[in-house]
Design a protein around this motif. Structure first.
Motif, mmCIF file in Angstrom:
data_model
loop_
_atom_site.group_PDB
_atom_site.id
_atom_site.type_symbol
_atom_site.label_atom_id
_atom_site.label_comp_id
_atom_site.label_asym_id
_atom_site.label_seq_id
_atom_site.Cartn_x
_atom_site.Cartn_y
_atom_site.Cartn_z
ATOM 1 N N SER A 98 0.821 -1.215 0.000
ATOM 2 C CA SER A 98 0.000 0.000 0.000
ATOM 3 C C SER A 98 0.850 1.258 0.000
ATOM 4 O O SER A 98 0.493 2.257 -0.621
ATOM 5 C CB SER A 98 -0.927 0.015 1.219
ATOM 6 O OG SER A 98 -1.835 -1.044 1.136
ATOM 7 N N ARG B 152 -0.978 2.380 -3.420
ATOM 8 C CA ARG B 152 -2.270 1.948 -2.883
ATOM 9 C C ARG B 152 -3.262 1.705 -4.032
ATOM 10 O O ARG B 152 -4.047 0.764 -4.007
ATOM 11 C CB ARG B 152 -2.799 3.004 -1.927
ATOM 12 C CG ARG B 152 -4.093 2.637 -1.243
ATOM 13 C CD ARG B 152 -4.526 3.703 -0.254
ATOM 14 N NE ARG B 152 -3.504 3.974 0.742
ATOM 15 C CZ ARG B 152 -3.475 3.407 1.952
ATOM 16 N NH1 ARG B 152 -4.426 2.580 2.300
ATOM 17 N NH2 ARG B 152 -2.521 3.689 2.806
ATOM 18 N N THR B 153 -3.233 2.545 -5.056
ATOM 19 C CA THR B 153 -4.178 2.430 -6.169
ATOM 20 C C THR B 153 -3.957 1.137 -6.947
ATOM 21 O O THR B 153 -4.910 0.405 -7.227
ATOM 22 C CB THR B 153 -4.025 3.638 -7.118
ATOM 23 O OG1 THR B 153 -4.175 4.826 -6.355
ATOM 24 C CG2 THR B 153 -5.048 3.600 -8.222
ATOM 25 N N ARG C 59 -2.477 -1.597 -5.987
ATOM 26 C CA ARG C 59 -2.794 -2.734 -5.116
ATOM 27 C C ARG C 59 -4.312 -2.954 -5.077
ATOM 28 O O ARG C 59 -4.791 -4.081 -5.236
ATOM 29 C CB ARG C 59 -2.248 -2.510 -3.709
ATOM 30 C CG ARG C 59 -2.468 -3.696 -2.796
ATOM 31 C CD ARG C 59 -1.851 -3.447 -1.426
ATOM 32 N NE ARG C 59 -2.048 -4.582 -0.552
ATOM 33 C CZ ARG C 59 -1.231 -5.615 -0.442
ATOM 34 N NH1 ARG C 59 -0.117 -5.655 -1.153
ATOM 35 N NH2 ARG C 59 -1.506 -6.613 0.368
ATOM 36 N N ALA C 60 -5.067 -1.891 -4.904
ATOM 37 C CA ALA C 60 -6.534 -2.000 -4.854
ATOM 38 C C ALA C 60 -7.096 -2.494 -6.188
ATOM 39 O O ALA C 60 -8.032 -3.298 -6.209
ATOM 40 C CB ALA C 60 -7.143 -0.652 -4.481
#
Length: 169
Positions: free
Chosen positions: A82, A86-87, A89-90
C-alpha cells in the motif's frame, strides 16, 4: 474377419480390452496365476510447463484411478504494498474475485508474489493435447482479468527525474 469367440479366447484381445477402456493412463498389466490379465493400478505423476498470453505456467498432473488431478500456476509478479502504490494494489485485489468466479484460484505469498492457477479433475483418456486444452479453456474464461492484472502488476514505477545540475556561470 475375426472368428467368433476371438474376443474371449485371445490373450491379445483381452489385453486390448483392458487397455482400451477409456480410463486415464497410469496402470500396468499383470498376469494372475491362472494366466488371466488384469490391471494393476499405478499412479503416474508428471510435471510440465506452458505459456499462455506471454505468461509462464507450471503444472503437475497425477493420476488416481481413472481420474487425472491437474494443478497449474503462473506467477504474476509482486503485489505492490500500500505504501508503494495503494491504487495499483486496490485495482489488482478488485480483479481477484473475477478469477474465482470462473474457477481459478489465486494466492499471495509472504513475499507478496501473486500466483494464479487452478486445480482440475479430469476423467477419461487424457492425451497431452487434451490436458492442455482443458487448462487453456479455464484460462480463456479469465483472460480479460489476467491481462488486466498483468498490465497493472508490471506497470513500471515512476522514479523522480533529477535535473542536471547547472554549473554557476
Amino acid at each position: 474377419m475375426t472368428a467368433a469367440g476371438f474376443e474371449t479366447s485371445s490373450r491379445i484381445a483381452r489385453a486390448a480390452l483392458l487397455i482400451g477402456k477409456g480410463e486415464a493412463a497410469g496402470y500396468h498389466l499383470e498376469a494372475s496365476p491362472e494366466g488371466q490379465l488384469s490391471r494393476r493400478e499405478e499412479p503416474v505423476s508428471f510435471n510440465f510447463g506452458f505459456d499462455f498470453r506471454a505468461r509462464a505456467y507450471t503444472a503437475q498432473a497425477v493420476t488416481v484411478g481413472d481420474t487425472l488431478r491437474l494443478s497449474f500456476f503462473g506467477d504474476f509478479g509482486l503485489l505492490p504494498y500500500s505504501q508503494e502504490s495503494r491504487t495499483r494494489r486496490a485495482e489488482i485485489l478488485a480483479l481477484l474475485p473475477h478469477l474465482k468466479a470462473v474457477g481459478l484460484i489465486w494466492e499471495i505469498t509472504r513475499t507478496q508474489a501473486l500466483r494464479v492457477g487452478g486445480i482440475l479433475e479430469l476423467k477419461g483418456v487424457m492425451a497431452p493435447r487434451e490436458i492442455l486444452a482443458a487448462v487453456i479453456e479455464s484460462l480463456v474464461l479469465a483472460r480479460e482479468s489476467l491481462d488486466a492484472i498483468s498490465a497493472i502488476a508490471y506497470t513500471p514505477q515512476k522514479t523522480p527525474t533529477r535535473s542536471a545540475r547547472q554549473s554557476p556561470s
